[in-house]
Design an enzyme around this catalytic site. Structure first.
Site, PDB file in Angstrom:
ATOM      1  N   CYS A   1    -111.092  67.661 -43.128  1.00  0.00           N
ATOM      2  CA  CYS A   1    -110.994  66.356 -43.745  1.00  0.00           C
ATOM      3  C   CYS A   1    -109.878  66.386 -44.778  1.00  0.00           C
ATOM      4  CB  CYS A   1    -112.299  66.004 -44.437  1.00  0.00           C
ATOM      5  SG  CYS A   1    -113.705  66.108 -43.337  1.00  0.00           S
TER       6      CYS A   1
ATOM      7  N   ARG B   1    -105.380  65.012 -41.154  1.00  0.00           N
ATOM      8  CA  ARG B   1    -106.425  66.022 -41.296  1.00  0.00           C
ATOM      9  C   ARG B   1    -107.763  65.558 -40.717  1.00  0.00           C
ATOM     10  NH1 ARG B   1    -105.328  70.066 -44.782  1.00  0.00           N
ATOM     11  NH2 ARG B   1    -107.550  70.396 -45.030  1.00  0.00           N
TER      12      ARG B   1
ATOM     13  N   TRP C   1    -113.129  64.034 -40.652  1.00  0.00           N
ATOM     14  CA  TRP C   1    -113.235  64.566 -39.298  1.00  0.00           C
ATOM     15  C   TRP C   1    -114.657  65.093 -39.218  1.00  0.00           C
ATOM     16  CZ3 TRP C   1    -114.187  69.197 -36.700  1.00  0.00           C
ATOM     17  CH2 TRP C   1    -113.751  69.271 -35.372  1.00  0.00           C
TER      18      TRP C   1
ATOM     19  N   ASN D   1    -114.467  68.664 -48.562  1.00  0.00           N
ATOM     20  CA  ASN D   1    -113.929  69.187 -47.307  1.00  0.00           C
ATOM     21  C   ASN D   1    -114.452  70.608 -47.173  1.00  0.00           C
ATOM     22  OD1 ASN D   1    -112.317  69.856 -45.069  1.00  0.00           O
ATOM     23  ND2 ASN D   1    -110.639  70.528 -46.384  1.00  0.00           N
ATOM     24  N   GLY D   2    -115.025  70.937 -46.010  1.00  0.00           N
ATOM     25  CA  GLY D   2    -115.588  72.276 -45.812  1.00  0.00           C
ATOM     26  C   GLY D   2    -116.984  72.138 -45.255  1.00  0.00           C
TER      27      GLY D   2
ATOM     28  N   GLU E   1     -97.632  76.691 -23.906  1.00  0.00           N
ATOM     29  CA  GLU E   1     -97.431  75.703 -24.967  1.00  0.00           C
ATOM     30  C   GLU E   1     -97.139  74.317 -24.370  1.00  0.00           C
ATOM     31  OE1 GLU E   1     -98.083  75.469 -27.913  1.00  0.00           O
ATOM     32  OE2 GLU E   1     -96.793  73.912 -28.744  1.00  0.00           O
TER      33      GLU E   1
ATOM     34  N   LYS F   1     -99.263  70.898 -25.002  1.00  0.00           N
ATOM     35  CA  LYS F   1     -98.684  69.643 -25.525  1.00  0.00           C
ATOM     36  C   LYS F   1     -99.093  68.483 -24.645  1.00  0.00           C
ATOM     37  CE  LYS F   1     -98.059  71.027 -28.340  1.00  0.00           C
ATOM     38  NZ  LYS F   1     -98.405  71.565 -29.514  1.00  0.00           N
TER      39      LYS F   1
ATOM     40  N   GLU G   1    -103.087  67.744 -24.809  1.00  0.00           N
ATOM     41  CA  GLU G   1    -103.690  67.274 -26.063  1.00  0.00           C
ATOM     42  C   GLU G   1    -103.232  65.870 -26.448  1.00  0.00           C
ATOM     43  OE1 GLU G   1    -103.054  69.952 -29.409  1.00  0.00           O
ATOM     44  OE2 GLU G   1    -100.959  70.233 -28.887  1.00  0.00           O
TER      45      GLU G   1
ATOM     46  N   HIS H   1    -103.484  83.742  -7.219  1.00  0.00           N
ATOM     47  CA  HIS H   1    -104.792  84.345  -7.495  1.00  0.00           C
ATOM     48  C   HIS H   1    -105.834  83.283  -7.817  1.00  0.00           C
ATOM     49  CE1 HIS H   1    -103.000  88.263  -7.245  1.00  0.00           C
ATOM     50  NE2 HIS H   1    -102.077  87.920  -8.134  1.00  0.00           N
TER      51      HIS H   1
ATOM     52  N   LYS I   1    -105.531  68.517 -37.567  1.00  0.00           N
ATOM     53  CA  LYS I   1    -104.402  69.433 -37.691  1.00  0.00           C
ATOM     54  C   LYS I   1    -104.794  70.763 -38.323  1.00  0.00           C
ATOM     55  CE  LYS I   1     -99.601  69.710 -38.379  1.00  0.00           C
ATOM     56  NZ  LYS I   1     -99.419  70.047 -36.974  1.00  0.00           N
TER      57      LYS I   1
HETATM   58  C1  F1P Z   1    -103.491  76.019 -35.288  1.00  0.00           C
HETATM   59  C2  F1P Z   1    -103.752  74.834 -34.366  1.00  0.00           C
HETATM   60  C3  F1P Z   1    -102.457  74.093 -34.007  1.00  0.00           C
HETATM   61  C4  F1P Z   1    -102.739  72.815 -33.220  1.00  0.00           C
HETATM   62  C5  F1P Z   1    -103.768  71.917 -33.903  1.00  0.00           C
HETATM   63  C6  F1P Z   1    -104.977  72.694 -34.346  1.00  0.00           C
HETATM   64  O1  F1P Z   1    -103.045  75.578 -36.529  1.00  0.00           O
HETATM   65  O2  F1P Z   1    -104.380  75.310 -33.199  1.00  0.00           O
HETATM   66  O3  F1P Z   1    -101.631  74.927 -33.271  1.00  0.00           O
HETATM   67  O4  F1P Z   1    -101.555  72.094 -33.027  1.00  0.00           O
HETATM   68  O5  F1P Z   1    -103.178  71.274 -34.964  1.00  0.00           O
HETATM   69  O6  F1P Z   1    -104.631  73.928 -35.036  1.00  0.00           O
HETATM   70  P1  F1P Z   1    -102.177  76.482 -37.502  1.00  0.00           P
HETATM   71  O7  F1P Z   1    -102.979  77.724 -37.775  1.00  0.00           O
HETATM   72  O8  F1P Z   1    -100.875  76.776 -36.865  1.00  0.00           O
HETATM   73  O9  F1P Z   1    -102.058  75.625 -38.735  1.00  0.00           O
END
Ligand code: F1P
Length: 584
Positions: free
Chosen positions: A2, A26, A70, A96-97, A463, A467, A470, A486, A579
């Protein structure tokens, strides 16, 4: 996960609201704000994104707290959105937590007559503060409450009749901003207040701060004053704004030439310090989550190919499998944009407790991972606001490449390679853009999409698929070309799009894997420095030599972006994601 903010100063509600918009990446399932109003609180809570929202008739005041959520404990409902108030309505908190012992705390508070209106773990904090307020100052009541919490928290607290913000952190991020004329800011990260000030104080875990005309920091356990040093941040407000771009994702894709260059400008002594830790280690692990883990995989190819060093990439959430190998002769390097990812921190803590040295590559200055490390390389990519990693991924690859070159005794060559790669990216991004926009139109209704690559292009394939899935919600899988036969080839049908990422070294085998799919009806999209006859569509990228994984991923980031746009999705805030993943 959050985002939390607190503001003390003129037009606090407007500023807190603006700060919250900067932290929306966030978490964005609901939001809320509280400010003192005649001995109680004015509170607004809403479901959904804060993006285009406005505040409705709030009172004027010089203190406010706000939260963007979140959901972890409790559904996305207005009553579960923060801020939470205590029973007497005198305490307001944003958190947050995760309070791991919240059930026990809630039960004991209920026995004392407290009532709960939400399903969250956070509400216990507000009621605990009310409980401890009898006979104690506000800050002491907060401190005594924090001592009862297990788990992680960053918390900002207000008392209705006190002109004070009390905040604290333990295991979740919290940064303070010192503005002009007694203005103070609190945020989950500095983007919350970078518009107003560049002077920041990073709290340590186990510390709390009291803001009331001046700033004091205390150790939560002892209640004793703690030292703090304000730092000047390099990030600027413009970097945290969309500017003329419709989305942060597109802006950040276009910022990659700068990010690659910034990564190449690592202080040589820092690279040398990390290189000597690596040389001195008997075993090296690279660890991260999501895109950062893909960077770890790519880094392991770079290090083996360029300087002959063996490195094991591990998913942070799976570290326990490798824990027995963590010891004094081990180096564990954490890779992370945020530097706050809970799984990564857990892995690094386990490694440190067994005597391993800790290195890191992070974007956020003074983040938990950076503080935890013996040696840390800063990406300097600027704030990444879009939930998806784009510039932070290529920046991580750039630093790992530079490390490999440095370990091979070719630091200057590594720098030069990155400088050239940055220039090539600058030149080609607009060209990729045109082609990807039109390719996205033809692929937007696809059910499945496969991406193959070999060696370091395999990491780029993982990767690329991440992209695409997601942000567009199209099922995409990335895998090593050799693995096709396989199992996954069973899924290839007439018209299935398959992207082949190829470098000059991997081209022959990647092509033969592409042909295996083409014979079963797949439409092959080749990303390569050469246009081969086998490709149904060729995305021609410049040959960036050892930096090719960076170059290969650029057009696919754009493809992912345009797929989301075609499908009417918000590329900056994909569903269910956040994020900074600060829960395990
Ligand atoms: C790791 C991560 C990102 C992804 C998403 C969730 O974050 O898996 O790669 O794009 O935002 O978290 P970080 O450790 O690189 O901040």
């Amino acid at each position: 996960m959050c985002g939390i903010v607190g503001v003390m100063g003129a037009s606090a509600a407007e500023k807190a609201f603006g700060s919250l918009k900067c932290l929306e990446y966030r978490g964005y399932d609901s939001w809320g704000i509280a400010l003192p109003d005649n001995g109680s609180f004015y509170v607004e809570k809403h479901i959904g994104k804060i993006g285009g929202a406005e505040l409705n008739g709030h009172p004027q005041g010089n203190i406010a707290i706000a939260h963007t959520r979140w959901a972890t404990h409790g559904k996305v409902l207005e009553r579960n959105a923060h801020p939470h108030l205590s029973n007497d309505g005198k305490i307001a908190i944003v958190h947050n937590g995760i309070v791991e012992n919240f059930t026990d705390l809630k039960e004991s508070l209920i026995k004392k007559g407290f009532k709960f209106v939400s399903d969250t773990d956070s509400e216990v904090i507000a009621n605990l503060i009310e409980l401890h307020s009898k006979g104690n100052s506000f800050e002491e009541a907060v401190r005594l409450s924090l001592l009862e919490l297990n788990g992680s928290y960053a918390v900002v607290c207000l008392k209705a009749d006190e002109n004070k913000i009390v905040c604290a952190r333990s295991g979740s991020p919290l940064v303070l901003g010192i503005g002009k004329n007694g203005e103070f800011f609190v945020g989950s990260d500095a983007t919350a207040f970078i518009e107003h000030t560049n002077t920041a104080v990073f709290l340590n875990d186990g510390e709390m701060a009291v803001l009331s005309g001046n700033l004091s920091v205390l150790d939560v356990k002892s209640g004793n004053p703690a030292q703090f040093t304000p730092k000047e941040l390099k990030w600027n407000f413009e970097q945290a704004k969309k500017g003329d771009y419709p989305h942060f994702m597109l802006k950040e894709i276009y910022e990659q030439p700068d990010a690659i260059l910034a990564a190449s400008e690592q202080p040589e002594e820092k690279i040398t310090e990390m290189s000597s830790l690596m040389r001195g280690a008997e075993k090296i692990f690279l660890t991260g989550c999501g895109s950062s883990y893909h960077a770890c995989i790519c880094g392991s190819y770079f290090l083996s190919k360029i300087c002959g060093i063996s490195v094991t990439p591990i998913l942070s959430s799976e570290f326990s499998q490798h824990e027995q190998f963590f010891n004094k002769k081990t180096l564990v390097i954490g890779v992370s944009q945020s530097g706050e990812t809970a799984d990564l921190l857990e892995a690094l803590k386990a490694a440190k407790s067994r005597g391993a040295k800790i290195g890191s590559i992070v974007n956020v200055m003074d983040s938990s991972v950076m503080r935890f490390s013996d040696c840390s390389l800063l990406m300097n990519a600027g704030p990444e606001i879009c939930v998806l990693s784009t510039k932070s991924f290529t920046s991580q690859l750039s630093i790992l490449l530079l490390l490999a070159y440095s370990l091979a005794g070719k630091f200057s060559e590594g720098k030069e390679l990155l400088r050239k790669t940055s220039a090539l990216a600058q030149k080609h991004l607009p060209l990729f853009d045109v082609q990807m926009k039109s390719l996205a139109k033809s692929l937007s209704r696809s059910k499945d999409l496969f991406v193959i690559g070999r060696h370091d292009a395999f990491a780029a394939a993982l990767e690329s698929a991440l992209k695409i899935k997601e942000v567009s919600y199209i099922h995409a899988e990335g895998f090593a070309g050799g693995e096709l036969k396989h199992g996954t080839i069973a899924l290839v049908e007439e018209g299935t799009p398959a992207i082949a990422l190829s470098t000059p070294e991997t081209r022959p085998l990647t092509l033969s894997n592409a042909i295996e799919m083409k014979s079963r009806g797949a439409k092959i999209i080749g990303v390569d420095s050469k246009s081969c006859a086998e490709y149904d569509e060729a995305i021609v990228v410049p040959d960036a030599k050892d930096a090719n994984p960076i170059m290969l991923v650029l057009p696919i980031q754009l493809l992912a972006y345009y797929l989301a746009v075609e499908r009417n999705l918000d590329p900056d805030k994909p569903r269910n994601l956040a994020k900074s993943v600060t829960v395990k």
